[in-house]
Design an enzyme around this catalytic site. Structure first.
Site, PDB file in Angstrom:
ATOM      1  CB  SER A   1      -7.944   3.551   2.886  1.00  0.00           C
ATOM      2  OG  SER A   1      -7.112   2.905   3.826  1.00  0.00           O
TER       3      SER A   1
ATOM      4  CE  LYS B   1      -3.811   1.950   2.766  1.00  0.00           C
ATOM      5  NZ  LYS B   1      -4.651   1.725   3.959  1.00  0.00           N
TER       6      LYS B   1
ATOM      7  CB  SER C   1      -8.037   0.489   5.649  1.00  0.00           C
ATOM      8  OG  SER C   1      -8.737   1.690   5.542  1.00  0.00           O
TER       9      SER C   1
HETATM   10  N1  GLN Z   1     -12.810   3.696   6.338  1.00  0.00           N
HETATM   11  C1  GLN Z   1     -12.163   4.033   7.555  1.00  0.00           C
HETATM   12  C2  GLN Z   1     -11.747   5.479   7.532  1.00  0.00           C
HETATM   13  O1  GLN Z   1     -12.043   6.115   6.587  1.00  0.00           O
HETATM   14  C3  GLN Z   1     -11.020   3.118   7.782  1.00  0.00           C
HETATM   15  C4  GLN Z   1      -9.740   3.593   7.272  1.00  0.00           C
HETATM   16  C5  GLN Z   1      -8.572   2.728   7.624  1.00  0.00           C
HETATM   17  O2  GLN Z   1      -8.719   1.659   8.210  1.00  0.00           O
HETATM   18  N2  GLN Z   1      -7.402   3.234   7.296  1.00  0.00           N
HETATM   19  O3  GLN Z   1     -11.158   5.987   8.433  1.00  0.00           O
END
Ligand code: GLN
Length: 468
Positions: free
Chosen positions: A142, A67, A166
């Site tokens: 994400s 990532k 994410s």
């Molecule tokens: N969707 C969650 C957020 O927007 C999780 C993001 C993550 O785990 N980095 O914060």
């Protein structure tokens, strides 16, 4: 594949070339922000030599996508943000060091929501990633590019980061396995921080066994991260006993499922059915399966967004136009360098979170929001732990529905935040959690089941997950 590599039937170079070809054929998915072709080719040659000399490591020939918030020395990293334009990692993250030491091949950096903030990959400064299973749909976020890379055969393994889901949510949307370790099981050294008391790096893979293998390599104490636990890492792949599990493959477990999640408004009926079917199968395998009350569902997402935005506002203050990457050309003095660089460099969602986080930490509101959020976090941790004292696992759906169409939630941040309702609990509590595919919806897209376990019980979690 590793057996074929050892026997000489195939080589790392041939596997890599084939993967590079697939990557170029599937460019339209917008998975990779950059393919590290030169260093990957060099590494493949080196590992082929090692295989010949019988000195190759446990991940020989395994192609890993990172990532774009995980640092790899001498390679660019941007957290899918304009603000890190041109920035190159000065050192490698601990996870990358450990993968390379076991002869993995790092193939490139994958697109994600900017600074890992989002649930659909629509918040990247470099365009959306398409779901390889149906290009009209989001891959999740994400770590959307990471999950898509594994689903589309552009890598064997991807590393993502999980602050509130994410890793697990995009894995569920793309039909692959996503694993979030116990907080502190994997070093965060070299991970671009979003919310430091929630963030963990973890693997996205095709199988539970692959996730276990990667975990036993990347987990463990690290002198560069004081939050990384000193607890020894068991062999998660050793099925004959010492795999960190208290049981064995024939152990009968006590499994709780959260009634409030299964009965939640907005849960897709087909997802509900798929999860209940799996629970039925667990019962047939001889495990005890019981419904448990968890009347705190409504607090999870608000607490998550109060605390993570507070931490983000602090973590992201280092991107000031002076230390890293992007600097405005329109500044007239130091203050306008900060203001303009940040205004031009950050995207809309990141700015929203910095402002929200600054607000909840500000003098007049600190007690009402941040301090209260901390108290509620403690309560939610305790309530989660109370269940895990009585049960081996907690089961929920991974997400309320399958992948959604582009644009569906973009206009309404609250709607987007609610996508995280089942995944944030594990990060709030710090416990490990996995998302495993559990069938297909009539819309053709995959669904995921989430299993959580107690602190540092990843071995046990892999064991039950491999039975889904
Ligand atoms: N969707 C969650 C957020 O927007 C999780 C993001 C993550 O785990 N980095 O914060």
């Amino acid at each position: 594949m590793q057996a074929d590599l050892q026997s000489g039937k195939i080589s790392c170079t041939s596997v890599l070339n084939k993967t590079l070809k697939t990557i170029s054929e599937k460019k339209n998915l917008n998975v990779f922000l950059e393919v590290f072709e030169a260093s990957a080719v060099e590494q493949a040659k080196k590992v082929d030599e090692k295989i010949k000399n019988k000195t190759a490591g446990k991940l020989a020939g395994v192609i890993v996508a990172l990532k774009d918030n995980i640092c790899y020395k001498g390679h660019k990293v941007s957290a899918s943000s304009k603000i890190l334009e041109g920035f190159e990692s000065l050192y490698s993250s601990t996870v990358v060091e450990r993968l390379l030491a076991q002869d993995a091949i790092i193939i490139g950096r994958t697109n994600c929501d900017e600074f890992a903030m989002g649930s659909s990959n629509e918040n990247s400064a470099f365009g959306k990633v398409l779901n390889p299973l149906n290009e009209k749909y989001v891959p999740g976020g994400s770590s959307g590019g990471a999950a898509a890379s594994v689903a589309a055969d552009l890598a064997h393994v991807a590393l993502g980061s999980d602050t509130g889901g994410s890793i697990r949510q995009p894995a569920s949307f793309c039909g692959v396995v996503g694993f979030k370790p116990t907080y502190g099981r994997v070093s965060r050294w070299g991970l671009i921080a979003y919310a430091s008391s929630f963030d963990q790096i973890g693997p996205i893979t095709k199988t539970v066994e692959d996730a276990a293998l990667v975990m036993e390599i990347i987990a463990g104490a690290d002198e560069y991260d004081s939050t990384a636990s000193q607890k020894p890492v068991p062999s998660y792949t050793n099925k004959s006993g010492n795999n960190g599990s208290t049981g064995s493959p024939t152990t009968k477990y006590k499994i709780a499922y959260l009634k409030d999640c299964i009965e939640a408004n907005g849960l897709d009926p087909e997802v509900k059915k798929a999860v209940l079917n799996k629970l039925e199968e667990f019962k047939k395998q001889g495990h005890v399966v019981e419904a448990v009350d968890f009347p705190y569902l409504d607090f999870l997402v608000p607490v998550y967004y109060v605390l993570t935005t507070a931490e983000a506002s602090s973590n992201l203050s280092r991107f000031d136009g002076v230390h890293y990457g992007y600097r405005t050309t329109k500044a007239t003095d130091l203050e306008s360098t900060y203001k303009k660089s940040r205004s031009e460099g950050f995207g809309k969602e990141v700015k929203r979170r910095i402002m929200l986080g600054t607000f909840v930490l500000s003098a007049g509101y600190y007690d009402a929001y941040y301090a209260k959020g901390q108290k509620v976090r403690k309560l939610l941790q305790q309530k989660t732990f109370d269940i895990l004292k009585q049960y081996d696992f907690i089961v929920t759906p991974s997400t309320p529905g399958t992948a959604f169409e582009f644009g569906k939630n973009s206009a309404d941040p609250i709607k987007m935040y609610l996508e995280d309702i089942f995944t944030v609990q594990a990060n709030i509590a710090g416990v490990p959690a996995i998302s495993v595919p559990c069938g297909n919806h009539t819309n053709g897209l995959p669904m995921g089941i989430q299993i959580m376990a107690n602190y540092f019980e990843e071995g046990k979690l892999f064991e039950i997950a491999s039975k889904v």
